[in-house]
Write a protein that holds these residues in place. Structure first.
Motif, mmCIF file in Angstrom:
data_model
loop_
_atom_site.group_PDB
_atom_site.id
_atom_site.type_symbol
_atom_site.label_atom_id
_atom_site.label_comp_id
_atom_site.label_asym_id
_atom_site.label_seq_id
_atom_site.Cartn_x
_atom_site.Cartn_y
_atom_site.Cartn_z
ATOM 1 N N ALA A 48 0.964 -1.378 -0.184
ATOM 2 C CA ALA A 48 0.042 0.083 -0.050
ATOM 3 C C ALA A 48 0.823 1.322 0.029
ATOM 4 O O ALA A 48 0.392 2.174 -0.781
ATOM 5 C CB ALA A 48 -0.995 0.002 1.068
ATOM 6 N N ILE A 79 -7.302 -1.438 0.478
ATOM 7 C CA ILE A 79 -6.575 0.328 0.268
ATOM 8 C C ILE A 79 -7.979 0.887 -0.164
ATOM 9 O O ILE A 79 -8.714 0.734 -0.788
ATOM 10 C CB ILE A 79 -5.736 0.044 -1.018
ATOM 11 C CG1 ILE A 79 -5.131 1.448 -1.101
ATOM 12 C CG2 ILE A 79 -6.320 -0.351 -2.139
ATOM 13 C CD1 ILE A 79 -3.855 1.425 -2.179
ATOM 14 N N LEU A 105 -4.517 -6.301 -1.594
ATOM 15 C CA LEU A 105 -4.657 -5.222 -1.045
ATOM 16 C C LEU A 105 -6.112 -4.852 -1.004
ATOM 17 O O LEU A 105 -6.909 -3.992 -0.904
ATOM 18 C CB LEU A 105 -4.059 -3.886 -1.747
ATOM 19 C CG LEU A 105 -2.688 -3.791 -1.794
ATOM 20 C CD1 LEU A 105 -2.014 -2.872 -2.667
ATOM 21 C CD2 LEU A 105 -2.384 -3.571 -0.316
#
Length: 545
Positions: A48, A79, A105
Motif C-alpha cells: 500500500a 486500500i 490489497l
C-alpha cells in the motif's frame, strides 16, 4: 517486485551461491541502492505504501491486533478508494497500466462482486493474477500463515452457538416460559454442525482464496500451480507487446519467493540452497524473459526498469533443519519486525540506459515510497497536493545530480506501533538508528521468533526500551553494538533530535479507519467464488499458455 525476498539472496548484493545473473545484469547496467527501505515488514501495508507514497498508517493499512495483513479475500478491508496510486495518475496521463501477479490489497466491500478495492479501481486498466497472496495453505504446506487464524475465528462462532444452546437449554429446564424445545434443539444442532464443519470449511476457504483473476473475472479456482509461472510470464510479455507503441506502466508482482515456494520441475534441485534457492533462481529466469522481451521489441532504451522486494526474507519459515525463507545478509531480524534492518532493507535496482549511469551505487537512505513521486513526475503527472506524501523524487540521486536523498528521517512501524526511526543529518556523514520497541527473540539468543509466523509488534513478547536503543548504522549496519552515553558523546542529542522529528510526524497524522482490524474478519458473502460457495471450481481453458 519479489515477495519475501531477502536482500542477501541476490548476487549483486553479496550472495555468491544463488545464481541471479539477470538481476545482477540490471545492477551492472543501472543504479543499485544499498539502503533501500520498505515502509513495513509485511506484505499488505508495504505494498500500500509503495503504490501511494505514504506511510501505511496514513491510509489505515495497519491494525492493533495480530492481523497484520489481509488474511482472506472474503473481507471488507483494503486500500481505501480515496487513496491515489501512481497507476491512477499515470493512467490519467495516457499510460496503459497493468498489474500482473500479486495484489493483496483487498477486493470487495459489501458483496462478492462490488470489487471496490480491485486493482482496476485503483488505476490499473489491466489485471491478471492473484487478488490475494500465495500462502502456505494453497498447497497444504506445513507452514500455514492463516489456517490457525481461520480456525480461531470459526472456534469463536462455535463458542457463541454453544453458549446460546446452553442458555436456551437451562432456560427450558428451569421452566422459563416462551422457549420451545424446537429452538433448543436447533441451537444445539447448529453448535454441533459448526464444530464438525470447522475443519472442513477451513480447508475449503483457504483453497478458495488461491485463485487467478483476469480483470473482474475469476478464471482458475483453485490454481493449478504447475502452470502458474508460465501463465504470468506469458501475460507480462503480452502486455508489453500490445502496448509497445504507447507509454505503459507494468507492475509485475511476483508470487516468488513466498512459501509454499511453487517451483517448476526444471528448476527443482538445481540450486545449492534447497527449494528456496530453486525458487529464487526461477524468479531470476522470469526477470530475464521480461528483459529479453523489452530488448526484442526495441524498448530497452526507452524503459525504466525497477527491481525490489516488498520486505525482507522470513527467517521463521523453517521446518526442522530446512530453511524455506530468505537470507537477509548481515542485517539483523527478518520479515514481520518493524525496526530491525533484516525485515525492511530490500533490493533497489533502477536501469534506464542512456539516462541513468551504469554501475552507480548509492548508500543513501531511500524508500519504496519514493517510487510514487518518481514515476509520476517522469510520466508527466502531478504529485497530489491534498495529502501528505512521504516519498521523495529519486531521479536526481539516481542520475548523480544530487549526492543526498530527500530523506533526513525515515520511520519504521510495526502495525500502528512505532518501533524505530533513522536519522541521516543533512550536515553529517553518520547515520543514526533509534529503537523504541523490538521483539524478544524466541528462543533467547536467536535472530527470529521461531514457532510463530512472525514476531509480534506489541505485548509481553516485545521489549520497550527506556532509554531507546541507539545504533550508528554507518559503522554498525548489523545493529550488533548499541551505543550508550558513555560510548557516544552525542547520545542524548541524537535521541532528542529524533524525538522531535517523531513528534512532528505524529502531528501530521489524521484519524482514518483501520483496514486490518474489524474489517479484516472473514465474511462468507464477500468470498469470490466461480461456483456455488463453498464449492468454488473453474478452469478457463483459453488461459492456458
Amino acid at each position: 517486485m519479489a515477495d519475501d525476498l531477502g536482500i542477501g539472496d541476490i548476487g549483486c548484493y553479496g550472495n555468491g551461491t544463488i545464481r541471479t545473473p539477470n538481476i545482477d545484469r540490471l545492477a551492472k547496467d543501472g543504479v543499485m541502492l544499498t539502503q533501500h527501505i520498505s515502509a513495513a515488514s509485511v506484505c499488505t501495508p508495504s505494498r500500500a505504501a509503495f503504490l501511494t507514497g505514504r506511510y501505511p498508517i496514513r491510509s489505515g493499512m495497519v491494525s492493533s491486533n495480530d492481523y497484520r495483513v489481509l488474511m482472506w479475500t472474503g473481507v471488507s478491508g483494503g486500500i481505501p478508494t480515496n487513496e491515489t496510486t501512481f497507476a491512477k495518475v499515470l493512467k490519467n496521463e495516457g499510460y496503459a497500466t497493468g498489474l500482473i501477479g500479486k495484489w493483496h490489497l483487498g477486493l470487495n466491500c459489501d458483496h462478492s462482486g462490488d470489487h471496490c478495492h480491485h486493482p482496476l479501481n485503483h488505476g490499473f486498466d489491466h489485471f491478471y493474477g492473484m487478488p490475494f497472496s500465495m500462502m502456505g495453505d494453497c498447497l497444504q504446506w506445513e507452514l500455514s500463515e492463516k489456517r490457525l487464524a481461520l480456525e480461531g475465528q470459526l472456534r469463536s462462532y462455535i463458542q457463541i452457538a454453544a453458549l446460546v444452546a446452553l442458555t436456551l437449554t437451562v432456560g427450558k429446564l428451569t421452566r422459563l416460559k416462551g422457549i420451545p424445545w424446537t429452538l433448543v434443539i436447533l441451537a444445539t444442532a447448529a453448535a454441533l454442525l459448526l464444530f464438525v464443519a470447522s475443519h472442513f470449511m477451513g480447508v475449503l476457504i483457504v483453497h478458495a482464496d488461491c485463485f487467478l483473476m483476469r480483470n473482474h473475472t475469476v478464471t482458475e479456482q483453485p490454481m493449478r500451480f504447475q502452470r502458474t509461472t508460465s501463465l504470468l510470464l506469458k501475460e507480462a510479455r503480452g502486455f508489453i507487446q500490445r502496448n509497445k507503441h504507447r507509454p505503459f506502466l507494468l507492475f509485475v508482482a511476483f508470487l516468488h519467493t513466498h512459501v509454499p515456494l511453487v517451483t517448476a520441475k526444471n528448476f527443482r534441485g538445481k540450486s545449492l540452497h534447497g527449494l528456496y534457492g530453486d525458487n529464487v533462481e526461477e524468479m531470476d529466469w522470469m526477470v530475464g524473459h521480461i528483459l529479453n522481451t523489452l530488448d526484442k521489441e526495441g524498448l530497452s532504451n526507452s524503459t525504466l526498469v525497477y527491481f525490489t522486494s516488498d520486505h525482507g526474507g522470513s527467517l521463521e519459515s523453517q521446518l526442522g533443519d530446512n530453511q524455506y525463507g530468505g537470507w537477509n545478509g548481515i542485517y539483523k531480524g527478518s520479515k514481520g519486525m518493524g525496526g530491525w534492518e533484516g525485515g525492511i532493507r530490500v533490493p533497489g535496482i533502477f536501469r534506464w540506459p542512456g539516462v541513468l549511469p551504469a554501475g552507480r551505487v548509492s548508500d543513501e537512505p531511500t524508500s519504496l515510497m519514493d517510487v510514487f513521486p518518481t514515476v509520476i513526475q517522469l510520466g508527466g503527472g502531478q504529485v497530489p497536493q491534498d495529502r501528505v506524501i512521504d516519498g521523495r523524487d529519486l531521479l536526481p540521486l539516481l542520475q548523480g545530480a544530487a549526492q543526498r536523498s530527500g530523506h533526513e528521517f525515515l520511520l519504521h512501524y510495526c502495525q500502528g506501533f512505532l518501533h524505530a526511526a533513522r536519522w541521516h543529518p543533512r550536515t553529517g556523514g553518520r547515520l543514526w538508528k533509534v529503537h523504541y520497541m523490538s521483539p524478544i527473540f524466541q528462543p533467547e539468543g536467536a535472530g527470529a521468533c521461531y514457532g510463530r509466523a512472525v514476531c509480534p509488534c506489541s505485548g509481553e513478547n516485545v521489549a520497550e526500551h527506556d532509554p531507546p536503543l541507539l545504533f550508528d548504522l554507518s559503522r554498525d549496519p548489523s545493529e550488533a553494538h548499541p551505543l550508550t552515553p558513555d560510548t557516544e558523546p552525542l547520545f542524548s542529542q541524537v535521541l532528542e533530535r529524533v524525538k522531535l522529528a517523531v513528534q512532528e510526524h505524529r502531528e501530521s497524522l489524521t484519524p482514518v479507519v483501520p483496514q486490518l482490524d474489524s474489517l479484516n474478519v472473514w465474511r462468507p458473502w464477500l468470498q469470490p467464488c466461480c461456483g456455488s460457495f463453498p464449492f468454488c471450481w473453474c478452469n478457463w481453458k483459453d488461459d492456458r499458455p
